[in-house]
Design a protein around this motif. Structure first.
Motif, PDB file in Angstrom:
ATOM      1  N   LEU A  58       0.602  -1.091   0.171  1.00 25.01           N
ATOM      2  CA  LEU A  58       0.070  -0.145  -0.015  1.00 25.01           C
ATOM      3  C   LEU A  58       0.856   1.229   0.005  1.00 25.01           C
ATOM      4  N   PRO A  59       1.895   1.265   0.856  1.00 26.40           N
ATOM      5  CA  PRO A  59       2.741   2.864   0.701  1.00 26.40           C
ATOM      6  C   PRO A  59       3.426   2.619  -0.447  1.00 26.40           C
ATOM      7  N   GLU A  83       0.955   4.014  -2.872  1.00 22.46           N
ATOM      8  CA  GLU A  83       0.622   5.553  -2.816  1.00 22.46           C
ATOM      9  C   GLU A  83       1.766   6.199  -3.103  1.00 22.46           C
ATOM     10  N   PRO A  96      -0.774   8.037  -6.000  1.00 20.42           N
ATOM     11  CA  PRO A  96      -1.802   7.938  -5.102  1.00 20.42           C
ATOM     12  C   PRO A  96      -3.124   7.712  -5.920  1.00 20.42           C
ATOM     13  N   VAL A 147      -4.204   4.028  -5.726  1.00 30.98           N
ATOM     14  CA  VAL A 147      -4.972   3.580  -4.496  1.00 30.98           C
ATOM     15  C   VAL A 147      -6.331   3.916  -4.476  1.00 30.98           C
ATOM     16  N   GLU A 148      -6.789   5.332  -4.884  1.00 33.37           N
ATOM     17  CA  GLU A 148      -8.078   5.776  -4.908  1.00 33.37           C
ATOM     18  C   GLU A 148      -8.926   4.686  -6.057  1.00 33.37           C
ATOM     19  N   ARG A 168      -9.637   1.759  -4.378  1.00 38.08           N
ATOM     20  CA  ARG A 168     -10.546   1.801  -3.281  1.00 38.08           C
ATOM     21  C   ARG A 168     -12.094   1.575  -3.925  1.00 38.08           C
TER      22      ARG A 168
END
Length: 387
Positions: free
Chosen positions: A69-70, A73, A77, A80-81, A84
């Motif tokens: 995840l990091p 990101e 980023p 990741v959005e 989600r």
């Protein structure tokens, strides 16, 4: 969630569904997840079952996924959005979507932590032919994607409308952001499994997201930068082409990329072994025990295309990819047991003309020869003959 079942005959083969996405990254993701929920959950079920067979429960699988995840990101980023949004639309966890987008890396980490050897590589045979050597003067790019036949039920096509760059068309496992495809600037990408003694000595950006980044670029130079300069966890071969009349292949180690240019017949053909002279002096190829037939797969395709130089069209490339020499260890691979006991096959044949925004896809080509055509509106890409 129940994992999908591999097709057993042509009657079981279905066309890959397509969904068009637009809006913000999270909006695109929600549309994606909702429209293709069953396929996304099928991808999740396939890989969670594979990791559970290594004695990893969901908490352990989710923990591995969160390790990326990091990294994602930091890379972008917006990815990741979008993930989600996919999770929200499909009704699953973000970790499930991370698992799909980093499945190559997470499966290998799972094997390492369970003390299980890697015996389930991707395959793939790819080719690109410059317009100077095709029948209509337009560049042609394609591949056979070899992997688990269950993915014939979880593979989808995305048409992504973007406000901050070229639109793109990609074939990918459901829940993934990209695999292979083309964009409205005339850039296309395919990828092949490679393995080396440098793999997993570092943590890098998941391979699928590098391919997505390449397809987001307006210019070929920036697509090449994304492929060749992004740190990776594992080796991979990525082939880039541009409708303006250029193609290049990068044999990528995690920390270094080795370029290969078109040969005297205006083509690049690549299977699953390292071929570049410099790479072979620096890299130990550790994947050959799993794909020994790679040594004749690229030779067979290259020979078939060279015999038709100047007359090559999409049908000629398809014929080369349908080659069944050495079956079941062939360019077009029917479902067969892999080294680790799983079943492997050619999941899809993909043939593209980037200048036309055209991608033809044949699911399970060893069982069915039916192609579906997907198209993308181009940003003034070259459609006339180009050297």
């Amino acid at each position: 969630m129940i994992p999908p079942v591999a097709p057993a005959s042509a009657a079981d083969v279905v066309d890959f569904p397509m969904v068009e996405l637009r809006g913000t990254p999270v909006e695109r993701g929600r549309t994606y997840g909702a429209a293709l929920k069953s396929q996304v959950l099928g991808s999740v079920a396939l890989y969670t079952a594979q990791l559970r067979a290594m004695n990893h429960d969901w908490s352990a699988i989710a923990a591995i996924a969160r390790e990326f995840l990091p990294l994602v990101e930091g890379y972008d980023p917006a990815y990741v959005e979008e993930m989600r949004g996919i999770a929200e639309g499909a009704g699953c966890d973000l970790e499930h979507i991370l698992l799909i987008n980093a499945r190559t890396e997470i499966l290998q980490i799972g094997r390492q932590r369970a003390g299980i050897p890697d015996e389930e590589p991707d395959g793939c045979t790819g080719a690109v032919i410059l317009g100077s050597h095709t029948a209509n003067g337009r560049l042609i790019h394609g591949q056979n994607w070899d992997w688990r036949p269950e993915c014939a039920h979880t593979t989808v096509v995305l048409k992504i409308r973007r406000d901050d760059g070229p639109d793109l068309l990609t074939m990918t496992e459901a829940g993934g952001l990209a695999r292979c495809g083309l964009n409205s600037a005339g850039i296309a990408i395919t990828a092949n499994y490679l393995e080396s003694d440098r793999d997993y000595a570092q943590v890098g950006v998941p391979l699928a997201l590098i391919r997505r980044k390449a397809l987001e670029q307006q210019h070929m130079a920036l697509a090449m930068k994304a492929v060749s300069c992004t740190p990776k966890s594992a080796s991979n071969n990525m082939m880039l082409s541009w409708s303006e009349g250029f193609a290049i292949d990068f044999e990528c180690a995690p920390d270094e990329a080795f370029p290969i240019w078109p040969d005297e017949n205006g083509m690049i053909v690549h299977a699953n072994h390292w071929t570049g002279e410099i790479a072979r002096t620096k890299i130990r190829d550790t994947g050959i025990p799993f794909v020994p037939e790679s040594f004749y797969r690229d030779w067979r395709v290259r020979r078939a295309l060279a015999a038709k130089t100047g007359q090559i069209d999409r049908d000629v490339l398809k014929a080369a990819f349908f080659d069944d020499f050495g079956v079941p260890y062939s360019v077009c691979r029917p479902p067969r047991p892999g080294a680790g006991g799983s079943i492997s096959s050619t999941v899809a044949m993909v043939v593209m003309e980037p200048a036309l925004g055209l991608m033809e896809v044949c699911p399970m080509p060893a069982l069915s020869t039916r192609f579906t055509t997907y198209t993308l509106d181009m940003d003034g890409a070259i459609t006339a003959p180009r050297a």
